[in-house]
Design a protein around this motif. Structure first.
Motif, PDB file in Angstrom:
ATOM      1  N   GLY A 146       0.809  -1.204   0.000  1.00 55.36           N
ATOM      2  CA  GLY A 146       0.000   0.000   0.000  1.00 55.36           C
ATOM      3  C   GLY A 146       0.844   1.256   0.000  1.00 55.36           C
ATOM      4  O   GLY A 146       2.072   1.214   0.180  1.00 55.36           O
ATOM      5  N   SER A 147       0.186   2.358  -0.208  1.00 50.55           N
ATOM      6  CA  SER A 147       0.832   3.663  -0.137  1.00 50.55           C
ATOM      7  C   SER A 147      -0.233   4.696   0.210  1.00 50.55           C
ATOM      8  O   SER A 147      -1.424   4.456   0.022  1.00 50.55           O
ATOM      9  CB  SER A 147       1.514   4.017  -1.463  1.00 50.55           C
ATOM     10  OG  SER A 147       0.574   4.015  -2.519  1.00 50.55           O
ATOM     11  N   PHE A 148       0.213   5.814   0.750  1.00 52.02           N
ATOM     12  CA  PHE A 148      -0.727   6.908   1.012  1.00 52.02           C
ATOM     13  C   PHE A 148      -0.088   8.224   0.606  1.00 52.02           C
ATOM     14  O   PHE A 148       1.139   8.357   0.559  1.00 52.02           O
ATOM     15  CB  PHE A 148      -1.165   6.938   2.484  1.00 52.02           C
ATOM     16  CG  PHE A 148      -0.103   7.409   3.442  1.00 52.02           C
ATOM     17  CD1 PHE A 148       0.171   8.764   3.618  1.00 52.02           C
ATOM     18  CD2 PHE A 148       0.610   6.499   4.200  1.00 52.02           C
ATOM     19  CE1 PHE A 148       1.149   9.197   4.503  1.00 52.02           C
ATOM     20  CE2 PHE A 148       1.584   6.914   5.082  1.00 52.02           C
ATOM     21  CZ  PHE A 148       1.858   8.265   5.242  1.00 52.02           C
ATOM     22  N   TYR A 149      -0.954   9.180   0.318  1.00 47.93           N
ATOM     23  CA  TYR A 149      -0.532  10.532  -0.030  1.00 47.93           C
ATOM     24  C   TYR A 149      -1.369  11.472   0.820  1.00 47.93           C
ATOM     25  O   TYR A 149      -2.596  11.380   0.838  1.00 47.93           O
ATOM     26  CB  TYR A 149      -0.760  10.798  -1.517  1.00 47.93           C
ATOM     27  CG  TYR A 149       0.014   9.860  -2.413  1.00 47.93           C
ATOM     28  CD1 TYR A 149       1.257  10.224  -2.928  1.00 47.93           C
ATOM     29  CD2 TYR A 149      -0.495   8.598  -2.724  1.00 47.93           C
ATOM     30  CE1 TYR A 149       1.978   9.356  -3.737  1.00 47.93           C
ATOM     31  CE2 TYR A 149       0.219   7.726  -3.531  1.00 47.93           C
ATOM     32  CZ  TYR A 149       1.449   8.104  -4.032  1.00 47.93           C
ATOM     33  OH  TYR A 149       2.158   7.242  -4.819  1.00 47.93           O
ATOM     34  N   ALA A 150      -0.705  12.364   1.532  1.00 49.37           N
ATOM     35  CA  ALA A 150      -1.420  13.250   2.445  1.00 49.37           C
ATOM     36  C   ALA A 150      -0.733  14.601   2.524  1.00 49.37           C
ATOM     37  O   ALA A 150       0.428  14.760   2.113  1.00 49.37           O
ATOM     38  CB  ALA A 150      -1.496  12.618   3.836  1.00 49.37           C
ATOM     39  N   LEU A 151      -1.449  15.573   3.047  1.00 48.62           N
ATOM     40  CA  LEU A 151      -0.894  16.891   3.311  1.00 48.62           C
ATOM     41  C   LEU A 151      -0.949  17.138   4.817  1.00 48.62           C
ATOM     42  O   LEU A 151      -2.018  17.045   5.425  1.00 48.62           O
ATOM     43  CB  LEU A 151      -1.674  17.980   2.569  1.00 48.62           C
ATOM     44  CG  LEU A 151      -1.548  17.989   1.045  1.00 48.62           C
ATOM     45  CD1 LEU A 151      -2.451  19.066   0.443  1.00 48.62           C
ATOM     46  CD2 LEU A 151      -0.107  18.214   0.614  1.00 48.62           C
ATOM     47  N   GLN A 152       0.201  17.429   5.385  1.00 48.38           N
ATOM     48  CA  GLN A 152       0.263  17.771   6.807  1.00 48.38           C
ATOM     49  C   GLN A 152       0.209  19.294   6.914  1.00 48.38           C
ATOM     50  O   GLN A 152       1.061  19.989   6.369  1.00 48.38           O
ATOM     51  CB  GLN A 152       1.550  17.245   7.444  1.00 48.38           C
ATOM     52  CG  GLN A 152       1.622  17.513   8.939  1.00 48.38           C
ATOM     53  CD  GLN A 152       2.955  17.101   9.532  1.00 48.38           C
ATOM     54  OE1 GLN A 152       4.004  17.499   9.033  1.00 48.38           O
ATOM     55  NE2 GLN A 152       2.919  16.306  10.582  1.00 48.38           N
ATOM     56  N   GLN A 194      -0.814  -4.604  10.827  1.00 51.28           N
ATOM     57  CA  GLN A 194       0.431  -3.897  11.146  1.00 51.28           C
ATOM     58  C   GLN A 194       1.116  -3.468   9.855  1.00 51.28           C
ATOM     59  O   GLN A 194       1.234  -4.255   8.905  1.00 51.28           O
ATOM     60  CB  GLN A 194       1.367  -4.791  11.959  1.00 51.28           C
ATOM     61  CG  GLN A 194       2.595  -4.059  12.494  1.00 51.28           C
ATOM     62  CD  GLN A 194       3.455  -4.943  13.373  1.00 51.28           C
ATOM     63  OE1 GLN A 194       4.033  -5.904  12.895  1.00 51.28           O
ATOM     64  NE2 GLN A 194       3.516  -4.627  14.660  1.00 51.28           N
ATOM     65  N   LEU A 195       1.561  -2.216   9.835  1.00 53.68           N
ATOM     66  CA  LEU A 195       2.344  -1.723   8.703  1.00 53.68           C
ATOM     67  C   LEU A 195       3.789  -2.177   8.885  1.00 53.68           C
ATOM     68  O   LEU A 195       4.322  -2.130   9.993  1.00 53.68           O
ATOM     69  CB  LEU A 195       2.300  -0.197   8.640  1.00 53.68           C
ATOM     70  CG  LEU A 195       0.916   0.465   8.576  1.00 53.68           C
ATOM     71  CD1 LEU A 195       1.070   1.972   8.418  1.00 53.68           C
ATOM     72  CD2 LEU A 195       0.096  -0.097   7.427  1.00 53.68           C
ATOM     73  N   THR A 196       4.421  -2.605   7.794  1.00 52.51           N
ATOM     74  CA  THR A 196       5.832  -3.000   7.840  1.00 52.51           C
ATOM     75  C   THR A 196       6.561  -2.397   6.641  1.00 52.51           C
ATOM     76  O   THR A 196       5.942  -1.951   5.677  1.00 52.51           O
ATOM     77  CB  THR A 196       5.994  -4.531   7.809  1.00 52.51           C
ATOM     78  OG1 THR A 196       5.524  -5.026   6.545  1.00 52.51           O
ATOM     79  CG2 THR A 196       5.200  -5.188   8.935  1.00 52.51           C
ATOM     80  N   ASP A 197       7.901  -2.418   6.720  1.00 56.57           N
ATOM     81  CA  ASP A 197       8.738  -1.913   5.621  1.00 56.57           C
ATOM     82  C   ASP A 197       8.271  -0.532   5.163  1.00 56.57           C
ATOM     83  O   ASP A 197       8.117  -0.265   3.968  1.00 56.57           O
ATOM     84  CB  ASP A 197       8.719  -2.886   4.440  1.00 56.57           C
ATOM     85  CG  ASP A 197       9.317  -4.232   4.824  1.00 56.57           C
ATOM     86  OD1 ASP A 197      10.258  -4.254   5.633  1.00 56.57           O
ATOM     87  OD2 ASP A 197       8.831  -5.258   4.326  1.00 56.57           O
ATOM     88  N   PHE A 198       8.078   0.351   6.125  1.00 61.78           N
ATOM     89  CA  PHE A 198       7.547   1.685   5.869  1.00 61.78           C
ATOM     90  C   PHE A 198       8.660   2.595   5.345  1.00 61.78           C
ATOM     91  O   PHE A 198       9.696   2.756   5.986  1.00 61.78           O
ATOM     92  CB  PHE A 198       6.968   2.263   7.168  1.00 61.78           C
ATOM     93  CG  PHE A 198       6.250   3.566   7.020  1.00 61.78           C
ATOM     94  CD1 PHE A 198       4.878   3.603   6.872  1.00 61.78           C
ATOM     95  CD2 PHE A 198       6.948   4.766   7.047  1.00 61.78           C
ATOM     96  CE1 PHE A 198       4.202   4.811   6.754  1.00 61.78           C
ATOM     97  CE2 PHE A 198       6.290   5.972   6.935  1.00 61.78           C
ATOM     98  CZ  PHE A 198       4.910   5.998   6.782  1.00 61.78           C
ATOM     99  N   ASP A 199       8.437   3.196   4.177  1.00 66.19           N
ATOM    100  CA  ASP A 199       9.419   4.115   3.591  1.00 66.19           C
ATOM    101  C   ASP A 199       8.711   5.316   2.992  1.00 66.19           C
ATOM    102  O   ASP A 199       7.718   5.160   2.268  1.00 66.19           O
ATOM    103  CB  ASP A 199      10.232   3.415   2.484  1.00 66.19           C
ATOM    104  CG  ASP A 199      11.292   2.497   3.040  1.00 66.19           C
ATOM    105  OD1 ASP A 199      12.057   2.935   3.920  1.00 66.19           O
ATOM    106  OD2 ASP A 199      11.346   1.326   2.611  1.00 66.19           O
ATOM    107  N   PHE A 200       9.241   6.498   3.272  1.00 61.65           N
ATOM    108  CA  PHE A 200       8.702   7.707   2.664  1.00 61.65           C
ATOM    109  C   PHE A 200       9.072   7.739   1.182  1.00 61.65           C
ATOM    110  O   PHE A 200      10.151   7.292   0.786  1.00 61.65           O
ATOM    111  CB  PHE A 200       9.232   8.946   3.369  1.00 61.65           C
ATOM    112  CG  PHE A 200       8.687   9.131   4.752  1.00 61.65           C
ATOM    113  CD1 PHE A 200       7.385   9.570   4.947  1.00 61.65           C
ATOM    114  CD2 PHE A 200       9.473   8.862   5.865  1.00 61.65           C
ATOM    115  CE1 PHE A 200       6.869   9.743   6.221  1.00 61.65           C
ATOM    116  CE2 PHE A 200       8.973   9.022   7.143  1.00 61.65           C
ATOM    117  CZ  PHE A 200       7.670   9.463   7.326  1.00 61.65           C
ATOM    118  N   ILE A 201       8.171   8.263   0.371  1.00 58.61           N
ATOM    119  CA  ILE A 201       8.404   8.380  -1.061  1.00 58.61           C
ATOM    120  C   ILE A 201       8.090   9.801  -1.499  1.00 58.61           C
ATOM    121  O   ILE A 201       7.480  10.570  -0.760  1.00 58.61           O
ATOM    122  CB  ILE A 201       7.537   7.380  -1.857  1.00 58.61           C
ATOM    123  CG1 ILE A 201       6.042   7.604  -1.570  1.00 58.61           C
ATOM    124  CG2 ILE A 201       7.934   5.939  -1.547  1.00 58.61           C
ATOM    125  CD1 ILE A 201       5.099   6.718  -2.373  1.00 58.61           C
TER     126      ILE A 201
END
Length: 201
Positions: A147-153, A186-193
């Motif tokens: 999976g992936s997500f795109y968000a604005l903080q 559980q999320l695993t192998d989390f990397d920012f893109i």
């Protein structure tokens, strides 16, 4: 006459023996079933099932499969706790989010927050952050699920708002359901893109 009495006595004795045997069989069966159940419960707590969704105690695993909605809701819950907080809610939100991600990835994100003095800046500038999810992509056909997500903080400082893009890629595995992890994922192998623009649906 004597032979008839002997026959009756023998018949009564055999009947009594049969009754005792039947009662003994019933009692031993009940004991066996009870004992077997106790042994089964005992070893269930020490036996683990290895599945494509993760490793579980035998007493827990029910063969359930993850739905796409569950995965999306899990990601949304994680993002809104890990990346949206104030000085007052900083530790509460992050501690909750850490239950939804593997330990290594969670510590890496938290370390970056601490290095950046996030909470100190909240206090210094009277600021807080909010998150607006733009898109959550879930690939249920991948193994493990990807999976992936795109968000604005949004960083709120007084009346000023600054938007920072956040995007990440990860995998999703099945874990344990509990109060702080309602979907048991559980999320695993989390990397920012990179997130150069709004992703297409």
């Amino acid at each position: 006459m004597s032979a008839l009495k002997d026959f009756n006595r023998t018949f009564t004795t055999m009947r009594n023996l049969a009754l005792v045997s039947t009662l003994g069989f019933i009692a031993s069966t009940i004991f066996y079933v009870y004992h077997n159940q106790r042994v089964h419960e005992y070893y269930q707590q020490r036996t683990y099932v290895i599945t494509s969704w993760g490793t579980f105690p035998a007493s827990y695993y029910d063969g359930r499969k993850v739905s796409k909605i569950e995965a999306q809701n899990h990601v949304e819950t994680f993002v809104k706790h890990m990346f949206a907080h104030s000085a007052e809610t900083y530790h509460e939100h992050i501690n909750f989010a850490l239950n939804l991600i593997d330990e290594e990835s969670g510590k890496r994100i938290y370390h970056d927050f601490e290095e950046g003095d996030v909470r100190k800046n909240y206090i210094r500038y009277g600021s807080h952050t909010e998150v607006k999810l733009d898109s959550i992509k879930i690939n249920m056909n991948a193994f493990p699920i990807e999976g992936s997500f795109y968000a604005l903080q949004e960083v709120h400082i007084g009346k000023n708002v600054r938007s920072l893009p956040i995007a990440a890629h990860f995998q999703i595995v099945q874990g344990y359901r509990h109060e702080k992890n309602p979907y048991g994922l559980q999320l695993t192998d989390f990397d920012f893109i990179a997130y150069p623009r709004k992703p297409e649906d």
